[in-house]
Design an enzyme around this catalytic site. Structure first.
Site, mmCIF file in Angstrom:
data_model
loop_
_atom_site.group_PDB
_atom_site.id
_atom_site.type_symbol
_atom_site.label_atom_id
_atom_site.label_comp_id
_atom_site.label_asym_id
_atom_site.label_seq_id
_atom_site.Cartn_x
_atom_site.Cartn_y
_atom_site.Cartn_z
ATOM 1 C CG PHE A 164 -1.825 -1.034 1.484
ATOM 2 C CD1 PHE A 164 -3.145 -0.922 1.059
ATOM 3 C CD2 PHE A 164 -1.436 -2.197 2.140
ATOM 4 C CE1 PHE A 164 -4.053 -1.942 1.287
ATOM 5 C CE2 PHE A 164 -2.342 -3.225 2.373
ATOM 6 C CZ PHE A 164 -3.654 -3.098 1.950
ATOM 7 C CG ASP A 165 0.854 5.936 -1.496
ATOM 8 O OD1 ASP A 165 1.836 6.235 -0.816
ATOM 9 O OD2 ASP A 165 0.107 6.782 -2.027
ATOM 10 C CG PHE A 166 0.433 6.189 5.049
ATOM 11 C CD1 PHE A 166 -0.140 5.149 5.757
ATOM 12 C CD2 PHE A 166 0.526 7.438 5.648
ATOM 13 C CE1 PHE A 166 -0.636 5.340 7.050
ATOM 14 C CE2 PHE A 166 0.049 7.644 6.942
ATOM 15 C CZ PHE A 166 -0.535 6.595 7.649
#
Length: 314
Positions: A164-166
């Site tokens: 995941f990106d945040f």
């Protein structure tokens, strides 16, 4: 008593995410609906090739082997298709061929499926159709467009790796908006000032929380049997770096969510790390970070990063 989906990880997906529909879609575009319907009937027993989400979905469903009873699965996958039931038979036949335990399906004859996401307690909806995903996200629903890639699925690799990106994915775009308006120094100042204040949830926070619960099930398995090999591996790959890493970690702690790895890239190209990590799916809110065709990638068209793009990643 009705079957309760609210306590499970529920993923909805379109036919275009699970299978390669290039040929039949071309017939629809060039020859129209009547020819498309005839084609699908004539080929209803011809198995569709797997699509970009297939490696992820296959492994996700195998997590149900962790459940103590088959009647109480950890994961449900529901097909939300723009086909009608007649033309959708080929998709269901292909699902049966590949042995995927997907039994629930919705066929909508051209309607956008996003309105049914809440009805099935879906924490993630995947489709290759950009318009459907844009509509879902605009309505505050957890959805992402799976992008075309060329990953080779290794059947011998049973691990499920999710990255995941945040910002704009797990959390909202509050911090991203600060960066867009004030550049990097303002962003770091903002995140340092709020270091102990958890972020607001983003589109995939609930999905990640469900994944984290399944990780806890695996931890219990390891406590019982030290030889047990972990299936799930969860990573965050973010353009954040120190000191902005602290608020991210504090937010995940507040949510009681742990990840196996975190990469604080500080603007370095994510693709090089991802090609080593080899996630079966990677979620990011900016298309410019989804450049590796070997990584099944999902664009989350959420927030300020999808309104104005001045080069910073989240």
């Amino acid at each position: 008593m009705a079957y309760d989906l609210s306590q499970r990880l529920v993923v909805g997906l379109s036919s275009s995410a699970l299978f390669d529909l290039t040929e039949s879609d071309q017939i629809f575009k060039e020859q129209g609906e009547k020819a498309y319907r005839q084609y699908q009937r004539e080929h209803q027993d011809d198995v569709l090739k797997t699509g970009d989400a297939y490696p992820f979905i296959r492994r996700l469903l195998k997590l149900n082997e962790l459940s103590s009873t088959p009647e109480d699965p950890l994961v449900e996958v529901i097909l939300l298709s723009k086909n009608d039931p007649d033309t959708g038979l080929r998709v269901m036949n292909s699902i049966e061929h590949y042995g995927l335990p997907i039994t629930r399906a919705v066929f909508l004859q051209g309607q956008s499926p996003h309105q049914y996401i809440p009805a099935f307690d879906i924490e993630l909806f995947l489709s290759a159709n950009k318009q459907d995903i844009d509509q879902a996200v605009a309505n505050g629903l957890p959805a992402g467009q799976i992008l075309k890639g060329d990953m080779t699925d290794d059947d011998a690799d049973e691990q499920l790796r999710i990255a995941f990106d945040f910002d704009g994915v797990i959390i909202d775009d509050e911090a991203e908006a600060v960066y867009k308006s004030g550049k990097l120094a303002a962003f770091y100042s903002h995140e340092t000032h709020k270091v102990n204040i958890p972020h607001h949830a983003g589109p995939l926070k609930s999905f990640l929380a469900r994944i984290a619960f399944i990780q806890q099930v695996e931890e219990a398995k390891i406590a019982e049997d030290a030889s047990y090999q972990r299936i799930l591996r969860v990573s965050i790959v973010t353009a954040r770096s120190a000191p902005a890493h602290k608020r991210m970690i504090n937010t995940l702690r507040d949510w009681d969510i742990s990840t196996n790895e975190a990469f604080f890239m500080g603007g370095i190209d994510k693709a090089k790390v991802l090609e080593i990590l080899k996630p079966h799916i990677f979620f990011d809110d900016q298309v410019l970070h989804l450049t590796s065709p070997k990584i099944p990638s999902v664009h989350i068209p959420f927030g300020v990063a999808n309104q104005v793009d001045n080069g910073k990643g989240s």
